[in-house]
Write a protein that holds these residues in place. Structure first.
Motif, mmCIF file in Angstrom:
data_model
loop_
_atom_site.group_PDB
_atom_site.id
_atom_site.type_symbol
_atom_site.label_atom_id
_atom_site.label_comp_id
_atom_site.label_asym_id
_atom_site.label_seq_id
_atom_site.Cartn_x
_atom_site.Cartn_y
_atom_site.Cartn_z
ATOM 1 N N ALA A 1 0.825 -1.100 -0.002
ATOM 2 C CA ALA A 1 0.013 -0.084 -0.020
ATOM 3 C C ALA A 1 0.893 1.272 -0.148
ATOM 4 C CB ALA A 1 -0.863 0.161 1.148
ATOM 5 N N VAL A 2 1.821 1.151 0.923
ATOM 6 C CA VAL A 2 2.906 2.440 0.871
ATOM 7 C C VAL A 2 3.447 2.537 -0.593
ATOM 8 C CG1 VAL A 2 4.920 3.501 2.160
ATOM 9 C CG2 VAL A 2 2.957 2.197 3.490
ATOM 10 N N PHE A 3 4.059 1.583 -0.938
ATOM 11 C CA PHE A 3 4.788 1.696 -2.231
ATOM 12 C C PHE A 3 4.019 2.113 -3.312
ATOM 13 C CE2 PHE A 3 5.652 -0.526 -6.292
ATOM 14 C CZ PHE A 3 6.924 -0.137 -6.290
ATOM 15 N N VAL A 4 2.533 1.703 -3.481
ATOM 16 C CA VAL A 4 1.843 1.919 -4.580
ATOM 17 C C VAL A 4 1.601 3.466 -4.235
ATOM 18 C CG1 VAL A 4 -0.586 1.560 -5.760
ATOM 19 C CG2 VAL A 4 0.917 -0.259 -5.253
ATOM 20 N N TRP A 5 1.100 3.916 -3.176
ATOM 21 C CA TRP A 5 0.820 5.245 -3.009
ATOM 22 C C TRP A 5 1.918 6.334 -3.325
ATOM 23 C CZ3 TRP A 5 -3.897 7.252 -1.454
ATOM 24 C CH2 TRP A 5 -3.959 8.459 -1.037
ATOM 25 N N GLU A 6 3.250 5.728 -2.659
ATOM 26 C CA GLU A 6 4.471 6.721 -3.128
ATOM 27 C C GLU A 6 4.551 6.785 -4.398
ATOM 28 O OE1 GLU A 6 5.910 8.561 -1.050
ATOM 29 O OE2 GLU A 6 4.607 8.001 0.888
ATOM 30 N N LEU A 7 4.582 5.779 -5.104
ATOM 31 C CA LEU A 7 4.814 5.584 -6.545
ATOM 32 C C LEU A 7 3.433 6.667 -7.461
ATOM 33 C CD1 LEU A 7 6.300 4.371 -8.831
ATOM 34 C CD2 LEU A 7 4.547 2.506 -8.995
ATOM 35 N N ALA A 8 2.648 6.321 -6.798
ATOM 36 C CA ALA A 8 1.336 7.245 -7.597
ATOM 37 C C ALA A 8 1.458 8.784 -7.126
ATOM 38 C CB ALA A 8 0.056 7.001 -6.950
ATOM 39 N N LEU B 1 -4.965 10.507 -8.979
ATOM 40 C CA LEU B 1 -4.110 9.880 -7.931
ATOM 41 C C LEU B 1 -4.851 8.571 -7.403
ATOM 42 C CD1 LEU B 1 -1.668 9.986 -6.174
ATOM 43 C CD2 LEU B 1 -2.870 11.279 -4.397
ATOM 44 N N LEU B 2 -6.283 8.834 -7.347
ATOM 45 C CA LEU B 2 -6.806 7.643 -6.756
ATOM 46 C C LEU B 2 -6.986 6.179 -7.565
ATOM 47 C CD1 LEU B 2 -10.029 8.973 -4.869
ATOM 48 C CD2 LEU B 2 -8.096 7.957 -3.901
ATOM 49 N N VAL B 3 -7.081 6.567 -8.941
ATOM 50 C CA VAL B 3 -7.032 5.819 -10.151
ATOM 51 C C VAL B 3 -5.743 4.934 -10.146
ATOM 52 C CG1 VAL B 3 -7.127 5.296 -12.495
ATOM 53 C CG2 VAL B 3 -8.864 6.690 -11.373
ATOM 54 N N LEU B 4 -4.709 5.775 -9.795
ATOM 55 C CA LEU B 4 -3.201 5.139 -9.976
ATOM 56 C C LEU B 4 -3.213 4.181 -8.702
ATOM 57 C CD1 LEU B 4 -1.027 8.031 -10.927
ATOM 58 C CD2 LEU B 4 -1.547 5.976 -12.416
ATOM 59 N N VAL B 5 -3.475 4.673 -7.564
ATOM 60 C CA VAL B 5 -3.538 3.696 -6.406
ATOM 61 C C VAL B 5 -4.192 2.727 -6.462
ATOM 62 C CG1 VAL B 5 -3.927 3.638 -4.049
ATOM 63 C CG2 VAL B 5 -2.919 5.744 -4.743
ATOM 64 N N PHE B 6 -5.543 2.561 -6.801
ATOM 65 C CA PHE B 6 -6.295 1.691 -6.691
ATOM 66 C C PHE B 6 -5.870 0.562 -7.978
ATOM 67 C CE2 PHE B 6 -8.445 4.314 -3.915
ATOM 68 C CZ PHE B 6 -8.905 3.375 -2.838
ATOM 69 N N THR B 7 -5.574 1.030 -9.144
ATOM 70 C CA THR B 7 -5.087 0.282 -10.117
ATOM 71 C C THR B 7 -3.855 -0.518 -9.588
ATOM 72 O OG1 THR B 7 -5.951 1.825 -11.768
ATOM 73 C CG2 THR B 7 -4.382 0.027 -12.571
ATOM 74 N N GLY B 8 -2.743 0.201 -8.905
ATOM 75 C CA GLY B 8 -1.548 -0.297 -8.483
ATOM 76 C C GLY B 8 -1.812 -1.602 -7.372
ATOM 77 N N LEU B 9 -2.898 -1.126 -6.540
ATOM 78 C CA LEU B 9 -2.926 -2.212 -5.692
ATOM 79 C C LEU B 9 -3.813 -3.472 -6.469
ATOM 80 C CD1 LEU B 9 -4.418 -0.065 -2.776
ATOM 81 C CD2 LEU B 9 -2.303 -1.264 -2.810
ATOM 82 N N LEU B 10 -4.716 -3.151 -7.422
ATOM 83 C CA LEU B 10 -5.259 -4.457 -7.963
ATOM 84 C C LEU B 10 -4.191 -5.217 -8.616
ATOM 85 C CD1 LEU B 10 -8.287 -5.178 -8.833
ATOM 86 C CD2 LEU B 10 -7.720 -3.977 -11.014
ATOM 87 N N ILE B 11 -3.087 -4.783 -9.000
ATOM 88 C CA ILE B 11 -2.051 -5.635 -9.788
ATOM 89 C C ILE B 11 -1.212 -6.089 -8.776
ATOM 90 C CG2 ILE B 11 -0.267 -5.504 -11.471
ATOM 91 C CD1 ILE B 11 -1.731 -3.085 -12.899
ATOM 92 N N PHE B 12 -0.550 -5.251 -7.858
ATOM 93 C CA PHE B 12 0.589 -5.697 -7.087
ATOM 94 C C PHE B 12 0.051 -6.494 -5.908
ATOM 95 C CE2 PHE B 12 2.282 -2.007 -9.352
ATOM 96 C CZ PHE B 12 3.467 -2.657 -9.847
#
Length: 470
Positions: free
Chosen positions: A19-26, A105-116
């Motif tokens: 979660a932290v990694f995806v948020w920081e990346l976004a 930002l939200l789309v990036l975060v939740f897409t990242g979590l969906l994948i990672f």
């Protein structure tokens, strides 16, 4: 126990890291896109969102998630993520930070979590398995053959997290007369004595009862007695062909019922599957177009003949279509095979058994590379676009194979054949013909969008590793 706490904490920690990694990346992407658009409140909002996400995953039984197969686990993760997205939207409105947390930002975060997050969970479970901490001990009590089959299945599907400590073999088939009933007509307790003793000694709280041939009254009594000593009692009924990943237990006025749903008979679900096929074929085809051109050039340089090969196959509703592949054989492949089998008659049995040869003389040098990597099947994206095939489904067969499928062919016709499927990622070339038929039937009975996604993910892994490819 300490093992259960260790597994739970490891999974929770890995989820928080993701979660932290995806948020920081976004956030980095957002800063690159719109410099100065992030505030301290935006960055800090990861804390409540991540905690809610982990909490919702816990309510879906994902910590540790023992007993969940991969499609069910993926469904639980996706539902928890969607619920977290709804919470994030409400949180932003309630605290008036909608302007600080952009939709992008939200789309990036939740897409990242969906994948990672599924990927991280897969690797963490594998790591814990190698360290010997994943899974919990269970006891199997049942008939000889049925219990052994279950023990083997649980050992093979280690991701379920059930580690059989022992398989008590009480009888070969049926219930021995001396233990069928006690003096008062109740099931004899001796059958559970050893299981209860072992469970207490090792703090095992789960018992599997595998008794397909016992009377219903006896099984109900044994289940009640087991429930006094074990927190979870799993009754395994051998009803081959009925078990389904979408079954729902029903309480029908005090009567236990199992509702079996066949998703592929739902027209709306079929439309959704078709939409996924179109999206995957169009996007995937555009992304790999340079690869397709490269492969076509290699084939032309390697041997004379056309680039593509089309073969007549059976599809949905018994309709024929031409299944396209990159050509991997010599132009006179039939003559080469006939001569090869005449010179090596001992290989005729292998050919008749699976219609495949380990060392096929018909295959070209480039063809072997394409088959090993499964790249020869990429032209079937055209079949997907034409609604003749699906990205995932049973393997396409020829008319001569219908008789071998028998009654299973009725199930086979319910859906389009697939570029990839359950048997390709389950056993690939290591499976025999009867096992492939069984896997095709299993796929049709248990189809869900989650199963398709799991198969596609496994397909990528198989292609990259070349495991079992033909």
């Amino acid at each position: 126990t300490w093992r259960r706490w260790l597994v739970d904490l490891t999974l929770i920690f890995s989820d928080l890291v993701v979660a932290v990694f995806v948020w920081e990346l976004a956030c980095l992407v957002q800063i690159f896109r719109v410099p100065g658009s992030l505030t301290g409140l935006t960055v800090a909002s990861i804390i409540p969102v991540a905690l809610v996400w982990v909490g919702l995953r816990a309510t879906r039984g994902l910590y540790p998630g023992y007993g969940l197969d991969e499609p069910e686990e993926l469904r639980g993760q996706t539902h928890a993520l969607l619920a977290t997205l709804a919470f994030a939207a409400i949180f932003a409105l309630a605290f008036h930070i909608g302007d600080a947390v952009s939709r992008f930002l939200l789309v990036l975060v939740f897409t990242g979590l969906l994948i990672f997050s599924p990927l991280m969970r897969h690797f963490v479970k594998g790591w814990m398995m190698r360290q010997g901490v994943w899974g919990k001990p269970v006891i199997i009590l049942g008939e000889k053959d049925a219990g052994a089959r279950l023990e083997e299945a649980l050992a093979q599907e280690w991701r379920l997290g059930f580690n059989p400590v022992t398989c008590f073999v009480s009888w070969s088939e049926g219930v021995p007369a001396e233990v069928k009933e006690g003096d008062e007509g109740e099931p004899h307790e001796d059958i559970l004595v050893e299981a209860v003793r072992l469970g207490r000694r090792h703090r095992i709280d789960t018992l599997f009862l595998v008794m397909p041939h016992v009377p219903q009254e006896y099984l109900a009594g044994v289940t009640d007695l087991a429930g006094l000593h074990f927190r979870s009692v799993v009754v395994i009924a051998e009803v081959a062909g009925v078990s389904n990943s979408t079954v729902v237990a029903r309480n029908l006025a005090g009567n236990f019922g199992v509702e079996v749903r066949h998703n592929l008979l739902d027209p709306w679900i079929c439309r959704f599957k078709r939409a996924l096929d179109l999206a995957g074929a169009v996007v995937g085809g555009m992304l790999i177009s340079p690869l397709l051109l490269t492969v076509a050039l290699m084939i032309k340089l390697d041997s004379p003949g056309p680039v593509f090969f089309g073969h007549r196959r059976l599809g949905a509703d018994g309709k024929h279509f031409r299944c396209w592949k990159f050509r991997t054989m010599h132009a006179d492949a039939d003559k080469v095979l006939e001569a090869y089998l005449e010179q090596n008659p001992q290989l005729m049995a292998e050919w008749k058994r699976s219609y495949k040869l380990r060392d096929d003389p018909r295959v070209t040098r480039v063809g072997r590379l394409l088959r090993k990597s499964s790249l020869d099947e990429l032209p079937q994206l055209w079949n997907v676009l034409r609604a003749e095939m699906s990205l995932v489904g049973p393997r396409p067969i020829v008319d001569a194979e219908v008789s071998k499928y028998g009654k299973v062919y009725g199930l086979y016709k319910r859906t389009r054949p697939g570029m990839s499927g359950f048997w390709q990622v389950g056993g690939r070339s290591d499976t025999d013909y009867d096992e492939r038929i069984s896997m095709d039937a299993h796929y049709v009975r248990n189809w869900s969008v989650w199963l398709d996604l799991v198969i596609l993910a496994r397909t990528v892994r198989c292609v990259l590793s070349g495991r079992g490819a033909v």
